[in-house]
Write an enzyme that holds these catalytic residues in place. Structure first.
Site, PDB file in Angstrom:
ATOM      1  N   GLN B 125       8.555  -5.130  -2.752  1.00 53.12           N
ATOM      2  CA  GLN B 125       8.713  -3.259  -3.087  1.00 53.12           C
ATOM      3  C   GLN B 125      11.028  -3.900  -2.852  1.00 53.12           C
ATOM      4  O   GLN B 125      11.459  -3.934  -1.935  1.00 53.12           O
ATOM      5  CB  GLN B 125       8.983  -2.474  -1.914  1.00 53.12           C
ATOM      6  CG  GLN B 125       7.548  -2.905  -1.628  1.00 53.12           C
ATOM      7  CD  GLN B 125       7.426  -0.714  -1.281  1.00 53.12           C
ATOM      8  OE1 GLN B 125       7.231  -0.070  -1.207  1.00 53.12           O
ATOM      9  NE2 GLN B 125       5.724  -1.238  -0.750  1.00 53.12           N
ATOM     10  N   GLY B 126      11.485  -2.975  -3.282  1.00 54.71           N
ATOM     11  CA  GLY B 126      12.584  -2.890  -4.173  1.00 54.71           C
ATOM     12  C   GLY B 126      13.016  -1.491  -3.843  1.00 54.71           C
ATOM     13  O   GLY B 126      14.524  -1.008  -4.763  1.00 54.71           O
ATOM     14  N   GLU B 243       0.853   4.296  -3.095  1.00 54.74           N
ATOM     15  CA  GLU B 243       0.771   3.848  -2.693  1.00 54.74           C
ATOM     16  C   GLU B 243       0.609   4.612  -1.642  1.00 54.74           C
ATOM     17  O   GLU B 243      -0.055   3.827  -0.461  1.00 54.74           O
ATOM     18  CB  GLU B 243       2.929   3.480  -1.830  1.00 54.74           C
ATOM     19  CG  GLU B 243       2.920   3.295  -0.667  1.00 54.74           C
ATOM     20  CD  GLU B 243       4.548   2.771  -1.060  1.00 54.74           C
ATOM     21  OE1 GLU B 243       4.684   1.422   0.487  1.00 54.74           O
ATOM     22  OE2 GLU B 243       5.627   3.319  -0.834  1.00 54.74           O
TER      23      GLU B 243
END
Lengths: 345, 383, 345, 383
Positions: B125-126, B243
């Site tokens: 993830q960024g 998420e």
């Protein structure tokens, strides 16, 4: 009735505080972890030279004869610094217990133990894996109904890994040779359990205070949404909650120490109370400190975890919150008379 | 309302169970935060794919089975029951996957979903940046469009799995004049691209669960833009919903922990006070409630409904529950609750889980942020 | 597997909701308190005419034959409105239990009970002081190992004051004449205890939701330090915490209702679970709602206490959180097999 | 440190105990929120005064005994042990009294302290206003100086005891141009003064624990100004400190509740699950900790120290503790936890205390405000 500390008591505390702030920085603890030598012999020698290790020995034995209240103030500072060396253990579990032990065991310990040069490790059903046994001269071991003293060389043990890299633990397999006794077992067993509870309680209060201080600083420093996170009510309140827990745990420490000093028949209850309150304070301090730190608190880089790890270990050993709860309940209901007691003193 | 499994659902469960019984590695894999463990986990993704189990809800063409959410929950129950390895590609299969399905072009889906299912692309993830943690709109890493490619400069942090992953996805500022939520775009970047530097961040257990990713004039094809330029925030919000929500935190994980906790208590009950019973009951009751709630939500989605602030409510609930359960386990363990020795497998596992559980209320939007969202969106309180 | 409600189930709920919103305002409840006649016979008749009291009777007996899931949706609305009349008790503890009772008792009840015109009160060790017995036609009473039915005129009882002025309670002194049985006592006793738990659980969820709604409105309306108090994080978070508790208690209600419908052998566990979760949600709703209201929440003038009082009473009767906890623990540990159960369904 | 009572302190305890044994009414008084009960409680204040027990820490000339705080704590322990009546004049003896002692002129002390000790003046609080609750600086009730008197106009609310009290004290805006904390003055007003209207506010139990006070051109002599004109905020802060602190919330009250709770649990333990034990232990442990902390603070004050944010810490602690203890009692009581019938004395008392305990976290500055104070003043976090 006077709950204030004496000048002398505060002086011991401040000496230890200032020494540890210089000599026991988080960096120095990390050095010990990396070298896999958490026990820093140089620091140990300096602590010995400061007189801390003999501080509660009688003056005739070269000590200062300080009392348990002063000790508890000093030990809180050892928690605040997360000191790896077993100083609290020596002064509270060996020095302070010695006068209660029967001559047979006392003689053996005296022959082995040289305050400052070496140390004695302790094991007990409530804390069965002795600390730094590999470095120790001997072991005072409590079993179900006997207690014994053995030289380290006469013990067969293996290493165990603790979640706190500052703590080298061992598991005892067997003991080849020892002096053993069951004389006044109940009394002595209860005395060491009480001291273990109070000692870990003192350390935990220091650790909780340290975590609160680190978190308050971080909350001032770190900005989010354009302002320091410490200006958000959620952060303020989670740290204020920790401050409340610490504030009302701390006096239980001093009362328990005073009870030991006075041979108060309720000292076991008071020590259980001190550990119970301190463990709860430390538990909340861990949770809310890491939460206030956010993802940073979850890193190896931040110092927070040095203190959290020690707190987790100390909450568990010498009787955790649950065990102390049980002791308190059993004591309070042990007699009809206790059931309605209103007074603290 | 008919809350029983159908015959077909039970047969599906049996199929999953039989396959897992044969295929789950008998010896636990090494930690996926080590290089070697990471590759072991990638192998396991390949094994899963060989049985078409990568993501049962995906269409068959992308390596899935085209099954519904209820089947997915059943699959997860069996997965946790079998104590199968952690999904190293959860950023891919649970987060980016559904996002691609919703916002990706046909080409993007073909390219990325299959490679995700096979374990060839493991994703990180960024999202976060040093100045943009819970406040994700403060993102400053730029992606400047130059012809058919973007040139990326800046830094991401708290990138989970990035230490060993192949790709990262995240938000980048494509309109340099823009502020806050506007002018952000959702871009996929291979970590092999020249100019990308990954620096691991050791976490509580000393292993690199997270990493920093530095971008120095990194050239990325415009084909790696998801959705439209400037639509990044909208797409990211959808991803964040996945998420927190039901994809990533299936109830089976917490029910499995509750069941283990009950067994642990029962085995040790003569050594601890009866007072811990209340926590053990709470663990069962709450994990069970969480499961009921997720089946409820899944039914709603299957009937055409959509997922709203449930994901914020759920995130608070499971993260607090998970921490409480591990804390209780340590109390039951007594003095051994500090031993992470390999000889003390039980204690070591609970302690590892305990430390991990502190992360729950923090990552994927702190619980404080979730409570703000609930208060503002669900209860209508002012910003 | 489908957790969605049918159109029909939702229709019953909405009909009851809209009726109660018109006919059971806080003002009308206060009128009943002031007149010391909390049971409003006019409203009772209207509810009867709406078909609610017979809604779960078989169609052959003039009912709609609706199931327990639809009932629980309706009863939640009765909680939301803090309806004083014992409607939930009639449909859940009498109508729904009737098919399980032995003929001897069933006959007696059928001879006495005329749905809509009168009603039957219930007493059980978990809820020993029956509601509105003075107005009831008869009483179904559970003892240690028998149960019995008596006409009100054959019972010697005195009034008791509840903290909820909507609840008229009685204490039974003696019963002159009754039909008694011990047939299938275990099964029937467990069935009524489960229904009592689920019924109070449904009502509590409705009450918790109402308190949350009132508090959210108040927090929007009331200003302090120049802005609505609902813009402060502390208020936001205390109300969000309540929303979380309600969200995860509500599905336990529907599962328990479904278990009764399906004669699931675990229905007693599921009903205990529902009450346990709802009582905890209601407990937090009371605490955080009054806190969000500040001093106003502490007044007789604000409607909040109408709902708090009912919640306090319903938390206590038909097995409080502690009792349910005990049932859950005993069930979970009743067999080795249960100890490792992972699945919900 | 020497935390034992001296011989003299123990003798004092015995003196208090003997006097209370003889003088405490055998039959509980009626509620002080009823007119009749209020007068019964006023009578009790007179009785206390007849034994010189009104306020043992006050100088003898004002009806006290000139004793120290430790003696006061002992007195309180005996007072709660004897289950003596609630002090109807607590606003006077615990709040205004110490404030007068610090800020009052000799004339004010003579006039008010003696009448307070004898129960001739029962005092109410006049802090809050409809627009100024937790935000006390928003006070708008004006007191305009006209020669040697003030003319007061406006409204106070949540004035405790005001329904039947004789006097009120509070803050009034004397500088009409001022804002927030500035320009407020601390003034004492007799509720008999023409233009004063008192309207009771029924509280949770239906009784008027509080009242609104309306001021319509009320003329009050300048002699009733405490301290200087414009010094009101400073003086009020001192008073609020007393309120939250050790004077009003002596530990004995909570220790008495904890002891009763333990007895209640022990008596009923076969009817409730052992899980409630943990709450009973917590009650004992926390009430005991509170007592230790207060003795600690008292020692500090006796040694010349002053009381700081301790009062905010303490207020949060005792109010949460008090609520938890009553909640636990209701759980032990089971189904009878709703009976307020006179035939159910035990349950009725616990329920009354339970309802009262909800007020703890609210009045005298909500716990949210106290937490802000702790964070800002003790931990140094920004405003």
């Amino acid at each position: 009735m006077n709950f204030n500390f004496t000048e002398e008591q505060l002086q011991f505390k401040n000496t230890v505080k200032s020494f540890l702030s210089d000599e026991c920085s988080p960096d120095s603890i990390r050095d010990g972890w990396e070298a896999k030598k958490p026990f820093n012999h140089d620091r140990w020698n300096k602590i010995a030279n400061l007189g801390v290790l003999s501080s509660n020995l009688p003056e005739k034995d070269g000590g200062f004869g300080i009392d348990q209240v002063a000790l508890s103030l000093m030990i809180e500072e050892m928690g605040y610094a997360a000191l790896p060396e077993p100083v609290a253990e020596q002064i509270f579990l060996i020095n302070d217990l010695m006068p209660l032990l029967p001559d047979s065991i006392k003689e053996e310990i005296k022959n082995t133990y040289q305050t400052g040069s070496n140390f004695i490790s302790v094991a007990h059903p409530l804390s069965p894996n002795p600390l730094f046994l590999n470095d120790a001269a001997g072991l005072l071991l409590f079993n179900e109904d006997t207690y014994q003293f053995a030289l380290t060389e006469d013990i067969d043990f293996i290493s165990l890994v603790s979640n706190d890299p500052s703590r080298e633990l061992s598991k005892i397999n067997s003991i080849q040779k020892s002096v053993s006794s069951s004389e006044e077992f109940e009394k002595i067993n209860s005395a060491v359990a009480a001291r273990g509870a109070l000692m870990t309680g003192c350390l935990l209060i220091g650790l909780a205070q340290k975590m609160l201080d680190l978190s308050s600083l971080y909350a001032l420093d770190r900005t989010q949404f354009g302002k320091p996170i410490g200006s958000f009510q959620a952060i303020k309140h989670m740290l204020a909650d920790v401050a409340v827990k610490i504030e009302f745990a701390r006096p239980t420490i001093f009362r328990a120490a005073h009870s030991l000093l006075e041979n108060n028949p309720k000292s076991a209850l008071h020590c259980a109370h001190a550990k119970y309150m301190s463990a709860k304070a430390a538990e909340l301090a861990c949770k809310n400190s890491i939460q206030a730190h956010g993802a940073m608190g979850y890193t190896w880089e931040m110092d927070l975890h040095i203190f959290m790890r020690k707190a987790w270990s100390l909450m568990a050993c010498w009787g955790n919150e649950d065990k102390q709860q049980d002791i308190i309940y059993k004591t309070l209901t042990s007699s009809e008379e206790e059931l309605g007691v209103l007074y603290t003193f | 309302m008919k809350i029983n499994f159908t015959e077909e659902q039970n047969l599906f469960r049996e199929e999953v169970r039989s396959w897992l019984e044969v295929n789950v590695p008998k010896k636990p894999l090494l930690s996926l935060d080590t290089k070697e463990g990471f590759e072991q986990h990638r192998e396991w993704e390949k094994t899963l794919n060989s049985g078409n189990w990568s993501m049962v809800t995906w269409p068959k063409e992308y390596g899935g089975r085209g099954l519904d959410l209820i089947r997915w929950l059943i699959f997860e129950e069996e997965y946790y029951r079998a104590e199968a390895p952690t999904r190293v590609n959860q950023n891919g299969v649970f987060l980016l996957g559904p996002t691609l399905m919703e916002f990706g072009t046909h080409e993007q889906k073909s390219k990325f979903l299959n490679a995700m299912a096979t374990g060839d692309h493991i994703w990180s993830q960024g999202w976060s940046e040093p100045g943009a943690g819970s406040d994700m709109a403060a993102i400053r890493t730029t992606a400047v469009l130059e012809g058919d490619h973007y040139k990326i400069n800046g830094q991401k942090t708290w990138s989970s799995r990035a230490a060993y992953a192949d790709w990262t996805f995240g938000l980048f500022r494509t309109d340099l004049q823009s502020e806050r939520h506007r002018g952000l775009s959702f871009i996929l970047v291979s970590l092999d691209t020249p100019g990308v530097t990954v620096r691991p961040i050791p976490q509580l257990d000393g292993e690199p669960g997270f990493a920093e990713i530095y971008f120095d004039d990194v050239i990325v094809s415009r084909e790696n833009l998801l959705g439209e330029d400037g639509e990044g925030w909208k797409i990211a919000m959808a991803t964040a919903g996945f998420e927190r929500g039901l994809m990533l935190r299936s109830p089976a994980r917490f029910q499995q922990t509750a069941a283990k906790l009950l067994k642990l208590y029962y085995k040790n009950k003569d050594h601890c006070s009866p007072m811990l019973q209340s926590k053990v009951v709470e663990a069962w009751a709450e994990s069970e409630s969480y499961a009921l709630s997720i089946y409820h939500t899944a039914s709603k989605i299957l009937a055409g409904g959509s997922i709203g602030s449930e994901s914020s409510l759920g995130k608070i609930f499971w993260s607090e529950l998970d921490h409480m359960m591990h804390q209780t386990a340590l109390k039951i363990l007594g003095a051994s609750a500090e031993l992470v020795d390999s000889s003390e497998h039980d204690a070591a596992q609970w302690i590892k889980g305990f430390m991990f559980s502190y992360g729950g209320p923090i990552y994927a939007g702190t619980n404080e942020i979730q409570k703000n969202i609930i208060a503002e969106r669900l209860l209508g309180l002012p910003k």
